[in-house]
Design a protein around this motif. Structure first.
Motif: not given
Length: 340
Positions: A174-180, A310-321
Motif C-alpha cells: 500500500w505504501l508503495d502504490r497508494k501513499s506516495n 476474506f483474509s487467509w494464507g500468508r502474504n496473500q493481501i492485495t491492495v485491491e482487497k
C-alpha cells in the motif's frame, strides 16, 4: 452471526479479569490450569452501522495465553485455537475473526492440516484472520497521522519492521502504490523473504534495526520483539511517527523520546456505541467504541454478508482487497484511531 476469537495478554492479565467475566474459579489458577481450560463464549455483541443496519455476534475466549508458546506448551497453544474454532462453528457463527495470536498460531503451526477437531470438521471459509482490514487501518493511520504532524510522506522515509509478515508485506504494498512514500526501509529477520519482497516492490532498502530506525520519519512496527533486543537507546528523528501494530502494544514505552509520537496501530473507532463488555478488559481508552481492526473485519463481513475467509494464507493481501474492505469500513462507520 459474526464471531471473535480472542485471548488475554498474559497469565497475570487472565487471572485479573476471570472474576469480571463470571469465572471466579479461574482467578487464582496457574498456567497448568489455563492449559486445560476449555474455550468459552463469554459475551454477546450488538453492532449498529451508520446505515442503520444491526448485527449480532459472540466473543469466544480461547483461554490461550502467550506463555503457551514456549516449546514445552506448544501443543496446548495449538489445541486452544483449534478448540475455539470448533466451538465457534458448532455455535452456528457464520464468520469468525482469529484475533491476536490466534491467526499467528494457525499460520505458524499449519493448523490447516488439523481440519478434524473431535467430531467437528472445520470449515475454514467460516474464519478470517482480519489482517486485510488491520493492514488497511495501519496504512490510513500512517497517512492521516503523518499529515496531522506535518510529515510529508512524499518527502519522507518509512521503515516497516516485520516487513515480510502478512500485515507487514500488505502495508509495504500500500505504501508503495497508494501513499506516495519517498523511501521504504524493509526490516525483518528472514533475508530471503526480504529480498523477494524487495523484488516484488521494485524498490525498498533492506536494513537492520539500528541502521534503519534513525533514518525513519515514520516507523511501522508489525513484528514481535525478539528476546534480548533493546531498542530504547536507538535515537529517532524529530518528529517521528511510531505506529505500534504489535500485541500487546508496548513499543511507545520503550521509545520514549522527545517528539516521538506513538500511536496504537490497527485500532479502529466506531461511530456508534457497541453493545458489549469485552473491550473493557483489554484496556481500550473508549471500550464502547474502540476495537482491534481484525475484529472489525468479521463485523464488516457480516454487514456485507460476505461469508468467506476474506483474509487467509500468508502474504496473500492485495491492495485491491485492502481498498474493498476499506470502502466497507468507511460505509459502516469505522475510522482509524488517531489519538496519540
Amino acid at each position: 452471526m459474526f464471531g471473535l476469537i480472542g485471548h488475554l495478554t498474559s497469565l497475570e492479565h487472565a487471572q485479573s479479569v476471570a472474576k469480571e467475566l463470571g469465572y471466579p474459579e479461574y482467578a487464582h489458577q496457574g498456567l497448568d490450569f489455563w492449559c486445560s481450560a476449555p474455550p468459552q463464549i463469554v459475551d454477546s455483541i450488538t453492532v449498529t452501522s451508520i446505515t442503520g443496519q444491526k448485527i449480532e455476534g459472540q466473543y469466544v475466549e480461547s483461554c490461550f495465553l502467550p506463555e503457551m508458546l514456549s516449546q514445552r506448551r506448544v501443543k496446548s497453544a495449538i489445541r486452544k485455537i483449534l478448540n475455539a474454532m470448533a466451538l465457534a462453528q458448532k455455535s452456528s457463527i457464520d464468520i469468525t475473526a482469529l484475533g491476536g495470536f490466534s491467526s499467528i498460531v494457525f499460520e505458524n503451526f499449519s493448523l490447516k492440516n488439523h481440519k478434524q477437531v473431535r467430531n467437528v470438521e472445520l470449515e475454514f471459509e467460516r474464519f478470517t484472520t482480519g489482517n486485510t482490514h488491520t493492514a488497511y487501518i495501519i496504512c490510513r493511520q500512517v497517512e492521516q497521522a503523518a499529515a496531522k504532524l506535518g510529515i510529508d510522506l512524499s518527502k519522507s522515509t518509512v521503515a516497516v519492521c516485520g516487513a515480510t509478515g502478512d500485515i507487514g508485506s500488505a502495508v509495504c504494498r500500500w505504501l508503495d502504490r497508494k501513499s506516495n512514500v519517498e523511501n521504504l526501509l524493509l526490516i525483518a529477520r528472514n533475508q530471503e523473504r526480504l529480498r523477494n519482497l524487495q523484488e516484488e516492490l521494485g524498490r525498498g532498502k533492506i536494513l537492520g534495526l539500528e541502521e534503519a530506525l534513525p533514518q525513519a520519519d515514520v516507523v511501522v512496527w508489525v513484528a514481535s520483539m525478539p528476546k534480548g533486543v533493546d531498542i530504547s537507546q536507538i535515537p529517532l528523528k524529530k518528529p517521528c511517527l511510531l505506529i505500534d501494530g504489535g500485541y500487546p502494544k508496548n513499543l511507545g514505552s520503550q521509545l520514549r523520546q522527545p517528539e516521538v509520537y506513538a500511536l496504537n496501530g490497527g485500532i479502529v473507532e466506531h461511530s456508534l456505541d457497541i453493545d458489549w463488555k469485552i473491550m473493557q478488559i483489554v484496556n481500550m481508552d473508549v471500550p464502547g467504541r474502540q476495537l482491534f481492526a481484525c475484529f472489525a473485519e468479521s463485523m464488516l463481513l457480516e454487514f456485507e454478508k460476505w461469508y468467506t475467509n476474506f483474509s487467509w494464507g500468508r502474504n496473500q493481501i492485495t491492495v485491491e482487497k485492502m481498498e474493498q474492505i476499506g470502502e466497507s469500513s468507511v460505509r459502516h462507520g469505522f475510522k482509524p484511531l488517531l489519538s496519540f
